[in-house]
Design a protein around this motif. Structure first.
Motif, PDB file in Angstrom:
ATOM      1  N   SER A  80      30.346  -4.205  -1.093  1.00  0.00           N
ATOM      2  CA  SER A  80      31.585  -4.465  -0.368  1.00  0.00           C
ATOM      3  C   SER A  80      32.117  -3.179   0.262  1.00  0.00           C
ATOM      4  CB  SER A  80      32.642  -5.048  -1.312  1.00  0.00           C
ATOM      5  OG  SER A  80      33.101  -4.059  -2.222  1.00  0.00           O
ATOM      6  N   TRP A  97      22.647  -4.250   0.883  1.00  0.00           N
ATOM      7  CA  TRP A  97      23.110  -5.139   1.944  1.00  0.00           C
ATOM      8  C   TRP A  97      24.457  -5.777   1.625  1.00  0.00           C
ATOM      9  CZ3 TRP A  97      21.016  -5.429   6.652  1.00  0.00           C
ATOM     10  CH2 TRP A  97      19.701  -4.983   6.821  1.00  0.00           C
ATOM     11  N   HIS A  98      24.739  -5.978   0.346  1.00  0.00           N
ATOM     12  CA  HIS A  98      25.912  -6.776  -0.018  1.00  0.00           C
ATOM     13  C   HIS A  98      27.008  -5.955  -0.697  1.00  0.00           C
ATOM     14  CE1 HIS A  98      23.641 -10.272   1.133  1.00  0.00           C
ATOM     15  NE2 HIS A  98      22.655  -9.925   0.320  1.00  0.00           N
ATOM     16  N   ARG A 140      34.994 -11.729   6.172  1.00  0.00           N
ATOM     17  CA  ARG A 140      34.541 -10.391   5.799  1.00  0.00           C
ATOM     18  C   ARG A 140      35.430  -9.322   6.442  1.00  0.00           C
ATOM     19  NH1 ARG A 140      27.888 -10.758   5.936  1.00  0.00           N
ATOM     20  NH2 ARG A 140      27.724 -13.007   5.518  1.00  0.00           N
ATOM     21  N   LYS A 162      28.896  -4.668   4.473  1.00  0.00           N
ATOM     22  CA  LYS A 162      29.206  -6.056   4.142  1.00  0.00           C
ATOM     23  C   LYS A 162      29.432  -6.911   5.387  1.00  0.00           C
ATOM     24  CE  LYS A 162      30.113  -9.401   1.255  1.00  0.00           C
ATOM     25  NZ  LYS A 162      29.047  -9.988   0.419  1.00  0.00           N
ATOM     26  N   HIS A 176      15.817  -9.168   5.754  1.00  0.00           N
ATOM     27  CA  HIS A 176      17.195  -9.638   5.592  1.00  0.00           C
ATOM     28  C   HIS A 176      17.484 -10.828   6.497  1.00  0.00           C
ATOM     29  CE1 HIS A 176      21.193  -9.099   4.044  1.00  0.00           C
ATOM     30  NE2 HIS A 176      21.716  -9.033   5.238  1.00  0.00           N
TER      31      HIS A 176
END
Length: 549
Positions: A350, A347-348, A418, A384, A96
């Motif tokens: 929300s 990983w992404h 974020r 997130k 990552h």
């Protein structure tokens, strides 16, 4: 000819690394470690060039790997880290970070050269292989014997707050700690036992509330950054509101990563730092020895405990660790319909989506929950907010700080964006809990601060460890009689706060001690001003209660 030049350069670098050591004990251990590595290769191959090359290149790899870990995690390289590295389920985390991949690939090339360089050198007489074997054994036992020396131990432990800057001292000294040992703390546990609370601090509620706790990845209230000027919007999740029953700065035990250390402190009720060199691998090496903790206390009160993680069940040994903690069920968003393979770390995803899946758990919209009639404890991890952060963002929030370059300012803008989204998700979920018209306790905390490619922006306030402070908030719709008494909290005490807010009495002497210590120390543990009280408390936990075995 060129091969000998490379050999000379690597040996020279290794010698310089040893000479530049900060402590006298490092000279000894570095020398023994070099002899151990070189003699081992000599024992197997009989090639002196290959032996010198192997030891020298390994020294360079150790030094570079040590700096890489400090850069990303502000923590020294210890032998227990290699247990995380060899577990292939953790490799996706490395991938990552694109910058880290380049560094690690470079280290892998060096390791290959260390092992296979000079493979075609002329072997010496077999007597040299026997000599190598003798030196190999002698150097090993020398390191093993002197790793117990009080002077060496004191020097090593004193060096750890300074990033454990001598990696050639860290590795041999932390080897002994790979084997689990119950922590030993000087103190009078019996004296602490006399201070234990004799009754529940708060009366129990008639109906046990659902308890929802969210570990918010890399989350710090951005208003805590000390910018010259900034235009950061109001973030309601960090403000005291009508339903807020507890809010304070939170002392965590890691920076920039190693979320499992914060998970451990929260779920076990003791910081990973109690376990010294094993701190980096507590989910592997310490959790199986735990005899108590928050989840076991909640289950004694009849709670059904669910963990919801965006990472796979094998990542950092999570499922096995959660089972040991006492969770009834671990779910991934994929179990609840998220469109991704079960073996993929999300990983992404929300935070809004994670909260939506938490709603599904509370509404028992999973086959494993269909027959559950108990109050629920739901433990949610977000993702997130995790780095890396974009370095091509506009300065949307008008950040100005003379200490930060353009890329860092850009990354922090991405980060704040974020957190703004996290604030919306949190407030929406809190509104949902109120709309259910069922008793609830909803808490959330930042597991650690974010690292912006190794940069940590200056914070407001005068905390002793400003990079290890986030925040802890508890909100509820029940009237338990709870009153906040601490304006600062160590993460190890957060579980006790939740139980007090929910009107739950401690189910064992560990939780009773945890709540007592929080009261006596004003919420401080790592930063407690009374070192005797801390030592008495730890002695009581580990020597009298025997919370790990």
């Amino acid at each position: 000819m060129f091969a000998y030049i490379f050999l000379f350069l690597f040996v020279s670098v290794a010698v310089v690394l040893i000479i530049k050591s900060h402590y006298r004990w490092t000279y000894f251990f570095a020398s023994m470690l070099f002899m151990f590595l070189a003699a081992g290769m000599l024992m197997f191959t009989g090639q002196w060039q290959r032996a010198l090359n192997f030891a020298s290149v390994c020294f360079v790899v150790f030094a570079l790997f040590h700096r890489l870990k400090i850069h990303y995690y502000k923590q020294p390289l210890l032998i227990s880290d290699f247990r995380l590295i060899v577990d292939w389920r953790n490799w996706e985390t490395l991938f990552h970070y694109k910058e880290a991949i380049v560094g690690v690939l470079g280290l892998l090339v060096l390791i290959v050269y260390a092992v296979f360089g000079w493979y075609d050198a002329e072997p010496m007489d077999i007597v040299w292989q026997y000599t190598g074997a003798i030196i190999f054994i002698m150097s090993f036992f020398a390191m093993w014997y002197f790793s117990k020396h009080p002077g060496a131990v004191r020097t090593w432990l004193d060096s750890l707050p300074n990033d454990g800057r001598d990696v050639f001292l860290n590795l041999p000294m932390s080897c002994r700690a790979v084997f689990f040992q119950v922590p030993m703390f000087e103190g009078n546990g019996q004296e602490f036992a006399e201070k234990l609370l004799t009754e529940n601090m708060y009366p129990e509620t008639l109906e046990k509330p659902d308890i929802i706790i969210t570990l918010m990845e890399s989350t710090l209230n951005p208003h805590k950054f000390d910018f010259t000027s900034a235009d950061i919007p109001k973030l309601r999740m960090f403000e005291r509101q009508m339903d807020t029953v507890f809010a304070s700065p939170l002392r965590v035990h890691t920076f920039g990563g190693a979320t499992w250390k914060s998970e451990f402190a929260f779920l076990a009720g003791v910081p990973s730092t109690d376990f010294g060199a094993l701190a980096s691998g507590v989910f592997y090496s310490v959790v199986p020895h735990l005899q108590t903790g928050l989840i076991r206390n909640l289950r004694e009160h009849g709670y059904f405990c669910v963990a919801l993680s965006p990472f796979t069940k094998g990542n950092y040994n999570a499922k096995a660790a959660y089972d040991h903690f006492g969770f009834d069920l671990m779910l991934q968003p994929q179990d609840l319909g998220y469109p991704a393979p079960m073996g993929k770390n999300l990983w992404h995803i929300s935070s809004e989506e994670m909260m939506q899946y938490a709603r599904m758990i509370l509404e028992k919209r999973h086959p494993s929950l269909a027959d559950v009639q108990q109050p629920m404890f739901v433990y949610i991890l977000t993702m997130k907010e995790h780095g890396p952060y974009k370095t091509d963002m506009d300065n949307v929030f008008g950040l100005d700080s003379p200490d930060l370059d353009v890329k860092t300012i850009s990354a922090i803008n991405d980060y704040i964006g974020r957190i703004v989204d996290l604030d919306k998700a949190t407030e929406s979920f809190n509104h949902y809990l109120h709309e259910r018209n069922k008793p609830f306790v909803f808490a959330y905390f930042g597991d650690h601060q974010a690292s912006f490619d190794g940069v940590s922006p200056k914070k407001k306030g005068e905390d002793t460890h400003p990079d290890y402070i986030t925040q802890f908030t508890v909100r509820s719709n029940i009237a338990s009689g709870f009153r906040q008494e601490q304006d600062f909290l160590d993460l190890a005490f957060a579980g006790g706060v939740l139980m007090n807010v929910a009107g739950l009495s401690p189910a064992d002497n560990f939780m009773k001690a945890n709540m007592t210590m929080r009261s006596l120390s004003n919420g401080r543990l790592e930063d407690c001003y009374d070192s005797k009280l801390v030592n008495d408390y730890r002695n009581y936990l580990y020597s009298i209660l025997k919370i790990v075995r």
